[in-house]
Write an enzyme that holds these catalytic residues in place. Structure first.
Site, short mmCIF file in Angstrom:
data_model
loop_
_atom_site.label_atom_id
_atom_site.label_comp_id
_atom_site.label_asym_id
_atom_site.label_seq_id
_atom_site.Cartn_x
_atom_site.Cartn_y
_atom_site.Cartn_z
N ALA A 62 23.39 101.51 8.78
CA ALA A 62 24.12 100.08 9.18
C ALA A 62 23.94 99.14 7.89
CB ALA A 62 22.96 99.25 10.24
N ASN A 111 22.98 94.46 9.33
CA ASN A 111 24.39 94.16 8.69
C ASN A 111 24.29 92.81 7.69
OD1 ASN A 111 27.13 95.14 10.11
ND2 ASN A 111 25.66 95.80 11.34
N VAL A 136 17.60 111.30 -2.19
CA VAL A 136 17.30 110.62 -3.41
C VAL A 136 15.53 110.73 -3.50
CG1 VAL A 136 17.04 108.54 -4.74
CG2 VAL A 136 19.33 108.96 -3.52
N CYS A 139 22.00 101.72 17.49
CA CYS A 139 21.55 100.97 18.70
C CYS A 139 22.39 101.14 20.02
CB CYS A 139 21.76 99.37 18.55
SG CYS A 139 21.47 98.61 16.96
N ASP A 163 16.45 98.17 7.50
CA ASP A 163 15.04 98.43 8.27
C ASP A 163 13.78 98.74 7.24
OD1 ASP A 163 16.55 97.89 10.49
OD2 ASP A 163 16.06 99.91 11.15
N SER A 205 27.02 105.27 8.67
CA SER A 205 27.95 104.34 9.32
C SER A 205 28.15 104.62 10.70
CB SER A 205 29.24 103.95 8.66
OG SER A 205 29.69 102.89 9.17
#
Lengths: 459, 459
Positions: free
Chosen positions: B10, B306, B79, B42, B284, B38
């Site tokens: 998100a 967002n 990563v 939810c 998050d 993407s």
């Protein structure tokens, strides 16, 4: 201590109930020329529609309940004069025409408003109604059951609600609105959408005619049979509803020397005091303060009447309460469409000489993959110079009213678009998109205003 | 200019899209160890429930769409190290295990959060799931179609949403919550009502067990067959959902020397800057500012992700944007019940050493005579001393979320109960009672606070 209340629909009834709670001893009496007291006039279209069958459901408190709590109720008693010098009122019993004088220590005027009747020829035929009182509710519902075709004159809140009621009862309905748009109180770029959306769902059950007006009724001894419009249309009908607006009942107050405000309603301060000591006014007969501009406005709505009635009673009983005023918040439903607004439209703002910036977005009311996602069209209006939010309008099948209540709170607090854009609204797929349409609109509007101010700085 | 984004659900996806709009030239690349980018995490419970059939509906933008707009997407690329001194990252291709170094000018960390797995014996059986990624969605939905009995561990937002999904698919479900109440984040006098209301509608389709916890799974080669609880219950099941919460993915940031806040998430300022220059964090994995107290808080929600992703991108591209923070607003639906909240609960306020006054009202969400009127139970919390509103919780079949969004705006503006009580909310019978439950609650709470302060003055 004797509190006399004139009128007993919403504000008067609320004032009486609140006064009773605040006043241990002392007399409280309601005089009303109506046959009923304490009822939900706003509920009449929903009774006619058939959401419930017994009109008594509309009654909030019966005269008996009032009497049992120590409030006297005099139905069909018209107060025809206020004598402030002697603190007396002249009352007329409408059943036997007897007149008598009564006295008051505190007087609360809650005379409400009356439907405007436009100058249409032959408007005395049977089955031509306005929507205001319990009798109207009963009579309209009864006649509707024998009706096949209805004409509604006026495309405002009540017109749209009555359209829903008739359509749900399979009465083919023609709604006629004089102006170019339904809900002409909204900005045109919004109200145009209402007709458009209703036409999408009309399924040959109703017709909406704008830019036309009924000028004459035809009928016979049984009642109205058709309505003729200025454009020459003749519309057959066996029931007509006139709902082109209301005007405040201020004659009694004016006659007593009480100051009438520039809105045409009774002028009051935040304590509901009129220009004459010990006389209060509340509900649809009085004006309110418009919080956004701090100027008087007239907002005849049940929720406002309840609040102002409560405030008048607290003050009349010797307490202290102030009613800050209104934001012009309102909502209505017509079939699947919800129309809601708060604050100033752009055209209203212009009347207050405020330069506006605005934005319209059309977005889903919840995440698009939810099967019941519906579009809402949302307009935000702000002060171009200060960025302060001025109002909003929302139309759609979706949760339009939710956005408008959120916005009303921002108006109450005097937030700017930039401040409001930071709002943390609840999010879950059945309730809103990730970015709520309100915040989406605020983002765009913020950009517009900041772009504008940047331009100003550059020049 | 090269912007590297780690994570792409998100916040990361939003950051990439916003960066692309703000950055004419320059390179933007997303590295994610996920197989998808993407998507609406939810929305997973609603996909499983069957509101739509194709999981691709959950995808907001495909990798192809990103690439077409000039954003590189590297799926299944983990990563594993950030080297801030040389502005490099160490990347591992999870498909072939090849490792390579890449460079960045600006780095945006959006590594998200991971489900917490409680220490339950034998949690390696098949058909034991968490709800986080697209694969989870696909696997759960597939297994659900072969399932008769489900166990859900955890009675928070996702637990309740999964309960709805299973019940609507006729899978008998046992939901087990360790604490005494569902939605233990709410005040107990509110959360107790959730179980009560759900039990009224359960119709033998589910069972809610509180104050108990699963300690061991049994199963066979085909997968889980039962769950045993601390209280000795053995519950047969062929699918298990673990949703006891999430924790922020901060290992990578911590390892790079980026400061982790007291909430356990990455510390950032209002521009989403971490403690190391040119490294931003959002979504998050990072904390936010709690607007009410101006202290850090962790709020892992899609709507917040967002906004913070957008803010990080604007700043990383050389612009200026501040994200003021959150109000802890949230909403969920479980069958006919809506649970929404904003701001501080009483117990949370106590942790901040704020003395609270509160009120709970249970009222219809619209005028009682409307056939679809439903009760909502609403709690308002305010600062006892200042009267400032702190938060609210709303539970009910009715329009609970509408009230909470209205309240969130009051929190954003820092309104007191007394100021808020003057709010002019929309009224019409299908939308609210004459006096909205919110204003009703505010009236009572105002009385409580003023009574309290009067007592204080007297002593």
């Amino acid at each position: 201590m004797k509190i006399v209340i004139i009128g007993g629909v919403a504000a008067g009834a609320k004032a009486a109930a609140k006064a009773r709670r605040n006043l241990r001893d002392g007399e409280i009496i309601i005089y009303t020329d109506d046959t009923h007291v304490s009822y939900s006039a706003c509920g009449i279209p929903y009774f006619i529609e058939g959401n419930f069958d017994d009109y008594k459901t509309l009654l909030v408190r019966s005269p008996e309940e009032f009497e049992a709590s120590g409030i006297k109720v005099r139905l069909r008693h018209k107060v025809s004069k206020i004598l402030p010098e002697s603190k007396q009122i002249l009352v007329q019993n409408l059943d036997n025409q007897n007149a008598f004088l009564d006295t008051y220590d505190k007087l609360i005027i809650a005379t409400g408003a009356s439907p405007v009747i436009p100058p249409i020829k032959n408007n005395c035929f049977k089955h031509i109604y306005t929507v205001r009182k319990i009798e109207d509710a009963i009579n309209i519902k009864k006649q509707m059951q024998n009706s096949k075709r209805a004409v509604i004159i006026g495309g405002g809140y009540i017109g749209l609600e009555m359209l829903e009621a008739f359509v749900k009862n399979n009465v083919y309905t023609t709604l006629i609105e004089r102006s170019e748009y339904l809900m002409p109180g909204l900005d045109e770029d919004m109200s145009i959408y209402i007709k458009e959306q209703l036409n999408l769902i009309k399924e040959n059950k109703f017709e909406i005619v704008t830019s036309d007006a009924v000028i004459e009724f035809c009928g016979n001894v049984d009642g109205v049979t058709s309505a003729e419009t200025a454009n020459g249309r003749i519309i057959d009908c066996d029931i007509v509803i006139i709902c082109v607006g209301v005007r405040p009942n201020v004659e009694l107050a004016r006659d007593a020397g009480i100051k009438i405000g520039e809105t045409g309603a009774i002028e009051i301060n935040k304590r509901m005091e009129t220009s004459i000591p010990d006389i209060y006014a509340c509900g649809d007969c009085s004006e309110e303060n418009l919080i956004i501009t701090n100027t008087p406005v007239w907002m005849p709505l049940g929720s406002v009447a309840n609040k102002s009635g409560r405030c008048a009673a607290i003050n009349a009983c010797g307490g202290f309460d102030e009613f800050e005023g209104v934001l012009l918040s309102a909502v209505t439903r017509c079939l699947k469409l919800t129309v809601a607004m708060t604050g100033l439209t752009e055209k209203a703002a212009q009347k207050y000489n405020i330069k506006t910036a605005s934005v319209i977005v059309t977005k889903f009311d919840k995440v698009g993959y939810m099967p019941d996602a519906k579009n809402i069209r949302l307009k935000l209006v702000a002060d171009k110079k200060t960025g302060k939010l001025l109002g909003g309008q929302s139309i759609g099948a979706g949760d339009s009213d939710k956005r408008i209540n959120t916005l009303a709170t921002a108006l109450l607090a005097g937030l700017t678009v930039k401040e409001f854009e930071q709002n943390d609204l609840t999010y879950a797929p059945p309730f809103s998109p990730t970015i709520d349409p309100l915040l989406n609109a605020a983002q765009i509007l913020k950009g517009k205003i900041e772009g504008e101010s940047q331009k100003t700085e550059l020049t």
